[in-house]
Design an enzyme around this catalytic site. Structure first.
Site, PDB file in Angstrom:
ATOM      1  N   LYS A 169       0.824  -1.205   0.094  1.00  0.00           N
ATOM      2  CA  LYS A 169      -0.027   0.007   0.188  1.00  0.00           C
ATOM      3  C   LYS A 169       0.814   1.094   0.130  1.00  0.00           C
ATOM      4  O   LYS A 169       1.816   1.322   0.779  1.00  0.00           O
ATOM      5  CB  LYS A 169      -0.856   0.026   1.215  1.00  0.00           C
ATOM      6  N   SER A 206     -10.012   2.244   2.799  1.00  0.00           N
ATOM      7  CA  SER A 206      -8.715   3.104   2.098  1.00  0.00           C
ATOM      8  C   SER A 206      -8.009   2.207   1.458  1.00  0.00           C
ATOM      9  O   SER A 206      -7.581   2.557   0.441  1.00  0.00           O
ATOM     10  CB  SER A 206      -8.281   4.094   3.003  1.00  0.00           C
ATOM     11  N   SER A 232     -10.291   0.431   7.249  1.00  0.00           N
ATOM     12  CA  SER A 232      -9.739   0.369   5.965  1.00  0.00           C
ATOM     13  C   SER A 232      -8.908  -0.929   5.500  1.00  0.00           C
ATOM     14  O   SER A 232      -8.649  -0.923   4.310  1.00  0.00           O
ATOM     15  CB  SER A 232      -8.606   1.637   5.941  1.00  0.00           C
TER      16      SER A 232
END
Lengths: 493, 95
Positions: A78, A158, A182
């Protein structure tokens, strides 16, 4: 043999050990899959040369009979984790051009154990969002579509790039972070497994900070076992993060096959929210039956302060964000927009560099921390946080080992479907996950079925502090009971 | 509680975010939607409840007061928009 990127992480690991294929072949299969899947916009940066070089080094170690627990396994990172020499943006314009000169502890742990980096994954800007529609570099598109429709669906957020990449077989697993849901919400939306470990289990060092008392790193993977293997490498004490806990990392993979015989699973009545779709209620009931059939005792429990968690979160998280994001000032890194003096340089830089959702949260945070409002908002929210945590402590003290809830109040929605003027509508996505961050507990989401339109639905298990092992054990029971679920049909290549 | 346009401008300035006149009204609406959502917290009885300061019961760790890292000035300024001789450059602050 099917394509190498179709394997689970555990299967790929075992195949490498047996020398059925090389790390280079495994990596190349992923590099090719990524190149064909740019329509998903899951990767912000692809690092194929680095991946193949790392794979070659892994092959050399494997040939010498060496190699770590993740040797030769290609992963996505990420883009909230700083990676030395590879651009890190947090999906924000304000960090455009930022190339860290250091590596986050979690990603460093993965490379220590032999993993291969495929690239950096898209996310909501500064991890603020529930649909991956706030990224400055475009929306991530879910590999899933509703039956008979070609409308684009959100992957959740997210960690939307992480979830989409795992679901679309563009990596064996990915790192993610979870401040209010998230990891777990995008996992539920994409039919993948995501675990947010206990606060303090993973080091936050080198992860772009959003809300420091809530942020935790964790993996997204395709199976419970794969997530256990990854967390085993990601976790561990780090003297550079004072909130990382100095306790041994258990053998998470060994816990996967432990079963749930004798465990007590709590069903919190407050999660039966108004307007919950019948499909979600049925999924939840089925999950409880599966655990019961495997030998667990099911008990209804009460967590009375549940409905306060989300509003309290929208004070605590923006307050911490407004403080953390003060560092983006056009001086030390990233974007600078000139102004007539230093203050207007700050203001112009931050106006141009931050997206709408991030500005909104910084402003709410600034307001609730400002003179005259601090006690009414921030201190009160922190008191309510104490009450939320106490609810869980009471349930655990009364003999509950883990708590079963739905992961999300609905299946994934379409891109742009929740673009209304009221930001709260989007925030409600995290109603089942945010309590876990507020109390610092571990939570895992795993796929448990599909809705009538063919989209994945997930369940969540919440554990005692530092008892991720029970979550892996119970998660495995649900995964097995749910059986082989449909997977997204490849429309993007 | 809700915010008026003047308060929106004041918060934006405190947050060091330039806001144009056209942005004030939409921001005001969005911020008020969030504030209306958190309003329900005001009805909770929190008498005698300690505010949370640490989510896990832990004492702040201490380390020896010794230099463990340093001498990385070139790394530290490497990403800055403007630098000179290992310093960050900012617009003139003092006349």
């Amino acid at each position: 043999m099917s394509a190498l990127n179709e394997l689970t992480l555990a299967e790929a690991r075992d195949g490498l050990k047996a020398r059925s294929f090389s790390a280079r072949e495994l990596t190349q299969a992923h590099v090719d899959a990524i190149a064909e899947a740019r329509a998903l916009n899951a990767y912000l940066v692809e690092t194929p040369e680095r991946a193949l070089a790392m794979a070659d080094a892994s092959d050399a170690r494997l040939a010498a009979g060496e190699g770590g627990p993740l040797e030769g396994l290609p992963l996505g990172i990420k883009d909230l984790f700083c990676t030395e020499g590879v651009a890190t943006t947090a999906a924000s314009r304000i960090l455009e051009g930022f190339t860290p000169h250091y590596e986050s502890r979690v990603s460093e742990n993965l490379w220590r154990d032999g993993a291969v980096m495929l690239g950096k994954l898209n996310l909501d800007e500064f991890a603020m969002g529930s649909s991956n529609e706030t990224s400055a570099y475009g929306d991530v598109i879910s590999p899933w579509r509703r039956n008979g429709s070609d409308a684009a669906i959100v992957p959740g957020g997210s960690s939307g790039g992480s979830a989409a990449a795992v679901a679309a077989r563009l990596c064996l697993g990915a790192t993610a972070t979870d401040t209010g849901g998230s990891i777990r919400q995008p996992a539920a939306f994409t039919g993948t497994v995501g675990i947010k470990p206990t606060y303090g289990r993973c080091s936050r060092w080198g992860i772009v900070a959003f809300a420091s008392s809530l942020d935790q790193a964790g993996p997204i993977a395709r199976t419970v076992r794969d997530s256990a293997i990854l967390l085993g490498s990601m976790a561990g004490h780090d003297p550079r993060d004072t909130t990382s806990v100095d306790i041994a990392v258990p053998d998470f993979e060994a816990a996967v096959s432990r079963g749930v015989k004798g465990l007590t699973i709590g069903i919190p009545r407050e999660y039966r929210v108004e307007g919950m779709p019948a499909e979600i209620q049925a999924l939840w009931d089925r999950g409880a039956e599966w655990l019961k059939a495997a030998g667990a005792t099911i008990r209804e429990i009460s967590l009375p302060h549940t409905k306060l968690a989300l509003p309290a979160y929208y004070i605590v998280a923006p307050a911490e964000a407004s403080s953390n994001l003060a560092r983006y000032d056009g001086v030390r890194y990233g974007l600078r927009v000139p102004g007539k003096d230093i203050v207007s340089m700050y203001e112009n830089t931050r106006a141009a560099g931050f997206g709408r959702e991030v500005k909104r949260r910084i402003m709410i945070g600034t307001y609730v921390l400002s003179a005259g409002y601090y006690d009414a908002y921030y201190v009160r929210a922190q008191k309510i946080r104490t009450l939320i945590k106490r609810d869980f402590e009471t349930a655990y003290a009364e003999g509950v080992d883990a708590i079963l809830t739905p992961a999300t109040p609905s299946a994934a929605f379409g891109i742009g479907e929740k673009a209304s003027a009221d930001p709260v509508e989007m925030y409600l996505n995290d109603v089942f996950t945010v309590t876990v961050n507020m109390a610092g507990l571990p939570g895992i989401a795993m796929p448990a079925g599909l809705d009538a339109q063919g989209l994945p639905l997930g369940l969540q298990l919440i554990g005692r502090p530092f008892d991720e092992e029970t979550l892996f054990a119970a998660g495995q029971v649900i995964e097995e009971a749910a059986g082989v679920l449909a997977r997204p049909k490849v429309w993007w290549a | 509680m809700s915010v008026d346009a003047q308060t929106v401008r004041r918060i934006a300035h405190l947050a060091r975010i330039a806001v144009s006149e056209e942005e004030v009204a939409p921001l005001q609406g969005e911020l008020n939607a969030i504030l209306a959502f958190v309003e329900q917290l005001g009805a909770v009885d929190v008498t005698g409840v300690e505010p949370m300061t640490s989510v896990t019961p832990m004492r702040m760790k201490r380390r020896e007061d010794a230099i463990t890292e340093g001498d990385r000035a070139a790394d530290i300024v490497a990403n800055a928009p403007e630098t000179e001789d290992g310093y960050f450059l900012v617009p003139k602050v003092v006349e």
